[in-house]
Design a protein around this motif. Structure first.
Motif, mmCIF file in Angstrom:
data_model
loop_
_atom_site.group_PDB
_atom_site.id
_atom_site.type_symbol
_atom_site.label_atom_id
_atom_site.label_comp_id
_atom_site.label_asym_id
_atom_site.label_seq_id
_atom_site.Cartn_x
_atom_site.Cartn_y
_atom_site.Cartn_z
ATOM 1 N N TYR A 143 1.187 3.961 -3.162
ATOM 2 C CA TYR A 143 0.957 5.404 -3.039
ATOM 3 C C TYR A 143 2.121 6.181 -3.651
ATOM 4 N N TYR A 147 -4.368 6.524 1.454
ATOM 5 C CA TYR A 147 -4.115 7.546 0.438
ATOM 6 C C TYR A 147 -4.372 8.945 0.998
ATOM 7 N N GLY A 173 -7.085 -3.135 -5.063
ATOM 8 C CA GLY A 173 -7.545 -4.463 -4.656
ATOM 9 C C GLY A 173 -7.185 -5.515 -5.692
ATOM 10 N N LEU A 213 0.836 -1.209 0.000
ATOM 11 C CA LEU A 213 0.000 0.000 0.000
ATOM 12 C C LEU A 213 0.869 1.257 0.000
ATOM 13 N N GLN A 224 -9.845 3.803 -7.685
ATOM 14 C CA GLN A 224 -8.456 3.502 -7.358
ATOM 15 C C GLN A 224 -8.389 2.350 -6.365
ATOM 16 N N ALA A 225 -9.295 2.342 -5.391
ATOM 17 C CA ALA A 225 -9.314 1.263 -4.399
ATOM 18 C C ALA A 225 -9.592 -0.073 -5.081
ATOM 19 N N MET A 279 -7.835 -3.333 -0.029
ATOM 20 C CA MET A 279 -8.660 -2.480 -0.887
ATOM 21 C C MET A 279 -9.476 -1.504 -0.036
ATOM 22 N N TRP A 282 -7.283 1.336 1.275
ATOM 23 C CA TRP A 282 -6.601 2.218 0.330
ATOM 24 C C TRP A 282 -7.009 3.676 0.509
ATOM 25 N N ALA A 283 -8.296 3.960 0.598
ATOM 26 C CA ALA A 283 -8.746 5.354 0.704
ATOM 27 C C ALA A 283 -8.182 6.042 1.946
#
Length: 159
Positions: free
Chosen positions: A43, A147, A106, A39, A101-102, A140, A143-144
């Protein structure tokens, strides 16, 4: 527009990802552990490709292999494959909404599991249980937040 850069953020985020990967978890939660290092690398490959590329991904993978005690070079290969795909499609991915993006991340984390299974199969190492295939879903979902926090720290905004 002048953007404030935090040169310490890249090494700090990688160190935190390594520490989160080493954090002890109960046996029931162990299969759900996300690939934190992937992850962090994802990024940085998307947002600072001039600082993190295939060579850095390989080196960080070797550090991860040494830190986690896995097959030497396995995480390096997995991170290089992920970084290559991200670099190839970076110009499109940067403009995706965060939810899309997630989904892509994933998919990349699922691909990471496939690469890991292929390496284990090729070397005759026992495969991980099926529950370990749930970790890409957790990555997944994370991710948000990952990020947004890294972006806020990178540009000096409040998270």
């Amino acid at each position: 527009m002048s953007r404030r850069r935090n040169p310490w953020l890249l090494p700090a985020s990688v160190l935190l990802a390594l520490l989160l990967g080493l954090l002890p978890l109960p046996a029931e939660l162990q299969p759900l552990r996300p690939f934190w290092l992937a992850l962090a690398v994802a990024y940085w490959v998307l947002e600072a490709p001039e600082r993190v590329g295939l060579g850095v991904a390989f080196a960080l993978g070797l550090v991860g292999d040494l830190a986690f005690g896995g097959l030497l070079g396995e995480q390096a290969l997995r991170l290089v494959v992920m970084s290559f795909i991200l670099q190839r499609f970076r110009s499109q991915l940067r403009f995706f909404p965060l939810a899309q993006q997630a989904l892509v991340v994933g998919g990349l984390l699922l691909n990471d599991r496939v690469v890991s299974a292929a390496v284990h199969l090729a070397l005759g190492v026992p495969q991980l249980p099926w529950t370990y295939w749930l970790a890409p879903l957790v990555g997944m979902l994370l991710w948000a937040p990952v990020y947004l926090v890294l972006d806020a720290l990178r540009f000096g905004r409040k998270a």
